[in-house]
Design an enzyme around this catalytic site. Structure first.
Site, PDB file in Angstrom:
ATOM      1  N   VAL A 204       5.638 -19.704  36.544  1.00 24.56           N
ATOM      2  CA  VAL A 204       5.785 -18.757  35.426  1.00 24.56           C
ATOM      3  C   VAL A 204       5.018 -19.309  34.215  1.00 24.56           C
ATOM      4  CG1 VAL A 204       8.053 -18.029  36.293  1.00 24.56           C
ATOM      5  CG2 VAL A 204       7.934 -19.739  34.478  1.00 24.56           C
ATOM      6  N   LYS A 211      11.489 -22.486  31.716  1.00 21.59           N
ATOM      7  CA  LYS A 211      11.433 -23.320  32.923  1.00 21.59           C
ATOM      8  C   LYS A 211      12.755 -24.085  33.107  1.00 21.59           C
ATOM      9  CE  LYS A 211       6.387 -23.882  32.972  1.00 21.59           C
ATOM     10  NZ  LYS A 211       5.846 -23.364  34.214  1.00 21.59           N
ATOM     11  N   SER A 233       0.861 -27.302  34.275  1.00 21.34           N
ATOM     12  CA  SER A 233      -0.307 -28.182  34.124  1.00 21.34           C
ATOM     13  C   SER A 233      -0.165 -29.050  32.880  1.00 21.34           C
ATOM     14  CB  SER A 233      -1.578 -27.341  34.022  1.00 21.34           C
ATOM     15  OG  SER A 233      -1.448 -26.417  32.969  1.00 21.34           O
ATOM     16  N   HIS A 254       0.804 -28.835  41.427  1.00 21.41           N
ATOM     17  CA  HIS A 254      -0.145 -28.199  40.513  1.00 21.41           C
ATOM     18  C   HIS A 254      -1.398 -27.752  41.262  1.00 21.41           C
ATOM     19  CE1 HIS A 254      -3.073 -28.482  36.915  1.00 21.41           C
ATOM     20  NE2 HIS A 254      -2.573 -27.275  37.011  1.00 21.41           N
ATOM     21  N   ASN A 304      -6.776 -32.626  34.368  1.00 20.08           N
ATOM     22  CA  ASN A 304      -6.914 -32.282  32.950  1.00 20.08           C
ATOM     23  C   ASN A 304      -7.079 -33.532  32.091  1.00 20.08           C
ATOM     24  OD1 ASN A 304      -6.955 -29.449  32.981  1.00 20.08           O
ATOM     25  ND2 ASN A 304      -4.768 -29.425  33.426  1.00 20.08           N
TER      26      ASN A 304
END
Length: 339
Positions: A204, A211, A233, A254, A304
């Site tokens: 979501v 969450k 993420s 992820h 990332n």
């Protein structure tokens, strides 16, 4: 047939044709050169900075133009040159690195066997949720897709159908296989059916409170062995599981967009995540044909974390007034698929 063939050659009933000198499958020279020219263009398009695909094509051309012996000599010499190149060393490094991802200290070295995952639930049918669902049903996992209302649920199912239809159009999938994959998908608006699920992946929007609420609900409705995974993420997993007593089975899964296409899967473990859960997810990752890597619960995880300085460098040049197209060109020329 092969044995009879060998005996026929031995007893001179059939000619012994040395395959090296066979030319019956070769196009006329002009046509062959056109095909090789097209192959070179394709190779440059797919990997602009790699020279070895082009050298392979040169070797084939030599064999066609000057005969097999000349081709073999060129191949031997070219191979020797490429063997000591930086690219060769790097590709070897990538090869062994990808295989090393399945050996995780403190997880895969404990003799644990992956548990059987028979049903997967996915929360959220947006771009990521529908992509993850597509990857799962393509590998024969029955999937329960949960959304907040009928409209969002139908939109999520439509996205999954579109993902599969795109594969049919490209010839990667038959209509029959399409129907079979789709039959593995079911929708839900509540948590009633979650009591038979072995793995939940939450996908979501990036909202901590939402969450936290979802994971508190999952703890109530899912069986005690069920893995509770999040596709976040950016959010700290300990924060997501703060309001639960199930921190040992909370883990990051992820995916990268589009999730049914991109090969990487980051498995994020916290100091609480059990080794069994990591082993289970590594197994699921392999079954859905991803390259799973196990990473720590830190800002940006692995991808990332590497991407931040890359983006920041580009933005720094923008701040200094450099032309954005120039920066983009530098990135793509270096070999990044996107600027």
């Amino acid at each position: 047939t092969a044995r009879r063939w060998a005996l026929d050659i031995c007893e001179l009933r059939k000619p012994w044709i040395k395959s090296l000198y066979k030319t019956d499958k070769l196009e006329p020279l002009g046509e062959a050169r056109e095909i090789l020219k097209f192959a070179r263009a394709q190779a440059r398009k797919q990997a602009a900075n790699l020279e070895h695909p082009l050298i392979c094509i040169d070797v084939i051309e030599e064999g066609i133009v000057s005969g097999p012996q000349a081709g073999l000599w060129k191949e031997a010499n070219a191979f020797q040159g490429l063997l000591f190149s930086d690219t060769c060393k790097s590709l070897l490094h990538v090869f062994f690195s990808q295989r090393a991802t399945s050996k995780v200290p403190g997880a895969t070295d404990l003799g644990l066997m992956p548990r059987k995952i028979t049903k997967v639930a996915i929360l959220g049918g947006g771009l990521m949720g529908s992509g993850i669902a597509t990857a799962m049903i393509l590998s024969n996992y029955p999937v329960l897709l949960k959304e907040v209302n009928e409209k969002f649920l139908n939109a999520g199912i439509d996205r999954i159908k579109a993902n599969l239809q795109s594969r049919v159009r490209k010839g990667k999938m038959t209509e029959e296989r399409y129907e079979k994959a789709l039959s593995l998908l079911s929708g839900a608006l509540g948590y009633e059916k979650f009591k038979e699920v072995d793995l939940v992946i939450e996908a979501v929007i990036e909202n901590v409170k939402l969450k936290q609420q979802i994971f508190a609900d999952l703890e109530k409705y899912c069986p005690s062995h069920c893995i509770l995974a999040t596709n976040t993420s950016t959010i700290d997993l300990n924060l997501i599981g703060e309001k639960t007593k199930s921190q040992d089975r909370i883990v990051g899964a992820h995916f990268f967009s589009p999730a049914h296409v991109m090969p990487l899967l980051e498995i994020v473990r916290t100091q609480h995540t059990s080794a069994q859960v990591v082993v289970d997810l590594l197994d699921v990752g392999k079954r859905i044909k991803k390259t799973p890597i196990v990473v720590g619960n830190c800002t940006g995880f692995a991808v990332n974390r590497m991407f931040f300085p890359y983006t920041q460098s580009a933005l720094l040049f923008v701040d200094y007034g450099m032309d954005v197209y120039k920066i983009d060109r530098a990135c793509t020329k270096f070999g990044m698929p996107m600027g």
